[in-house]
Design an enzyme around this catalytic site. Structure first.
Site, PDB file in Angstrom:
ATOM      1  N   ASP A  24       4.385  -1.081  -1.528  1.00 27.04           N
ATOM      2  CA  ASP A  24       3.271  -1.616  -2.084  1.00 27.04           C
ATOM      3  C   ASP A  24       3.529  -0.619  -3.714  1.00 27.04           C
ATOM      4  O   ASP A  24       3.280   0.481  -3.623  1.00 27.04           O
ATOM      5  CB  ASP A  24       1.943  -0.897  -1.242  1.00 27.04           C
ATOM      6  N   HIS A  25       3.774  -1.710  -4.519  1.00 31.31           N
ATOM      7  CA  HIS A  25       4.116  -1.031  -5.879  1.00 31.31           C
ATOM      8  C   HIS A  25       2.794  -0.156  -6.103  1.00 31.31           C
ATOM      9  O   HIS A  25       3.213   0.867  -7.201  1.00 31.31           O
ATOM     10  CB  HIS A  25       4.543  -2.182  -6.927  1.00 31.31           C
ATOM     11  N   HIS A  50      -3.037  -3.193  -1.826  1.00 32.58           N
ATOM     12  CA  HIS A  50      -3.234  -2.425  -2.921  1.00 32.58           C
ATOM     13  C   HIS A  50      -4.840  -1.542  -2.799  1.00 32.58           C
ATOM     14  O   HIS A  50      -4.807  -0.597  -3.075  1.00 32.58           O
ATOM     15  CB  HIS A  50      -3.124  -3.252  -4.346  1.00 32.58           C
TER      16      HIS A  50
END
Length: 500
Positions: free
Chosen positions: A180-181, A243
């Site tokens: 999950d950047h 996110h």
């Protein structure tokens, strides 16, 4: 725990000719190489369907780095570690040839059997690739083996369970790194430090002192080339399930007994378990969806979502979501966590606003006879930093107050941009630190929460789409969601960091 030594590893990138590899992975690996975080004992095998040669991949990597960074220091030495093999993800023969190249490079670069498999391609192939890696012997190695997976991890809870079962046949949970950047962004990681390293905040981080928390992640772009994927996803699955809920978990978690991967993940899971389920008729009370219409962005006309390429002209897909989340535990009972995310909005911004409760009695006054609330604003992107909103005495003879801001900016303080999220996460993966990657329990619980909302929306057509113009901050119903609780969305453009 994370290793402090520079690791040796063979990195296999499935989908090496794709956009993610070119825009993010190659430049991030180059950054790590220049900083000495990668060392010389590494090799990269790029695979995809295209019949490229080793030299074509090297040129593509070089072009990627120069386009993204504009630097060429040691670039030829860096790209010399890259190799290419055309690959069919469903063909056993392809994996056998890939294994031959991997074994050869392992010996050539003294990699000790350490392997990272990065799946930078369509999610429908994740399970197939993982199973082949096992059955065709690529993860049968004396060193570590780690599987890195991009989102989406499934389309709903059931598909996520099916995918997880496939992957777990080949890799243990400890070997699976679900990216999950957002968890690689500097200021998202700073949430824990702000909370747990400051006596100023942690004693106040509860329902006695905080009135509400707002998380906004807005984009000015439309769906662009992602329309085919977005039509099956929408903002709820694309942004909220991962996110947004990850940021909620970091803000709401209890202090871990130590800063280890297992303990931090355990506290995040407890937050997900405490989320109040929103289902059935209650969805419309807690969540709002939107779809952008035509409008103007930076003075240019942009089309409505339904007029975008590859979008159904009668699409019911949401491009905006706002929600009110309640965490039913002792610390947060009664405190709403408001989230909103959308495309084609007024500005690109990701910010967290923690609004503290008003003092019991106002002894001072300003021109409005009202004290401004204390706010802690965490700026995640495009700028990175912290702003603390306080009240101070206004200059002059009278005891009037005026709002003041205390700012910290990562970019202006250090003079350089903070590490790209993918660079940080690749570095963590190389060193075996899975703290900033999603555990299966987090994925399952977040899908369980989101699925109940999806089910209601998919069974009820939204006849008012489009319901917000491009270049605005979403539908009016989003504002009304807060107004009925006596709050309003803090405008992200007014909360920007001043020049420090």
């Amino acid at each position: 725990m994370k290793s402090k030594e520079t690791p040796s590893s063979l990195i296999m990138i499935f989908g090496a000719t794709g956009d993610l590899a070119k825009r993010k992975l190659f430049p991030s690996l180059y950054h790590l190489y220049r900083k000495g975080r990668l060392g010389n004992n590494f090799a990269v095998i790029g695979t995809a369907r295209r019949p490229w040669t080793h030299e074509e991949l090297k040129e593509n990597v070089k072009d990627s780095v120069l386009t993204s960074i504009g630097k060429s220091e040691n670039i030829d030495e860096f790209v010399s570690h890259f190799y290419y093999q055309a690959h069919d993800v469903k063909n056993t023969e392809s994996y056998i040839e890939l294994k031959k190249l991997a074994d050869k490079l392992d010996e050539q670069y003294s990699l000790n059997g350490n392997r990272i498999f990065y799946l930078a391609m369509a999610p429908e192939f994740f399970g197939t690739i993982a199973e082949h890696l096992k059955t065709d012997g690529l993860n049968d190695t004396k060193g570590f083996k780690r599987l890195v997976i991009e989102k989406p991890f499934g389309h709903d809870l059931e598909s996520a369970k099916t995918l997880n079962a496939q992957i777990r046949k080949a890799f243990n949970e400890e070997e699976i790194y679900r990216i999950d950047h957002y968890l690689g962004k500097a200021m998202v990681q700073n949430i824990e430090v702000i909370r747990f390293a400051n006596a100023l905040f942690e004693p106040l981080w509860n329902n006695r002192y905080i009135s509400n928390i707002q998380i906004t992640s807005s984009e000015v772009l439309g769906v662009e080339e992602r329309a085919r994927y977005y039509e099956t996803s929408g903002a709820l699955r694309d942004m909220v399930q991962n996110h947004m809920l990850q940021m909620v978990a970091l803000l709401a978690m209890e202090p871990p007994i130590k800063l280890s991967t297992d303990e931090i993940r355990s506290e995040k899971v407890r937050v997900f378990r405490a989320l109040r389920p929103i289902e059935g008729d209650h969805v419309k009370e807690y969540f709002v969806r939107g779809q952008y219409g035509s409008g103007q962005i930076d003075g240019k006309d942009v089309p409505a979502y339904r007029n975008e390429l590859n979008v159904d002209p009668a699409s019911n897909t949401e491009t905006f979501v706002a929600g009110k989340l309640m965490i039913d535990n002792f610390r947060w009972a009664g405190v709403p966590f408001y989230i909103r995310t959308g495309k084609r909005m007024e500005t690109k911004s990701t910010k967290i606003v923690i609004q503290f409760k008003d003092i019991p009695m106002n002894l001072y006054y300003n021109t409005d006879h009202q004290l401004a609330p204390n706010l802690l604003v965490i700026h995640i992107q495009p700028e990175e930093g912290i702003t603390l909103h306080l009240n101070a005495k206004k200059s002059g003879q009278h005891m009037e107050t005026t709002p003041v801001k205390l700012n910290f900016s990562n970019t202006s303080t250090h003079g350089i941009n903070t590490p790209e999220a993918y660079e940080k996460l690749l570095d963590d993966c190389l060193r075996g630190d899975a703290t900033n990657f999603a555990h299966w329990d987090e994925v399952a619980l977040s899908w369980n929460f989101v699925d109940k909302i999806s089910e209601v929306w998919e069974n009820k057509t939204q006849t008012e789409f489009p319901n917000y113009a491009s270049g605005t901050m979403g539908p009016k119903a989003s504002d009304q969601l807060l107004e009925k609780d006596g709050f309003f969305w803090w405008p992200v453009t007014d909360l920007d960091i001043d020049n420090c």
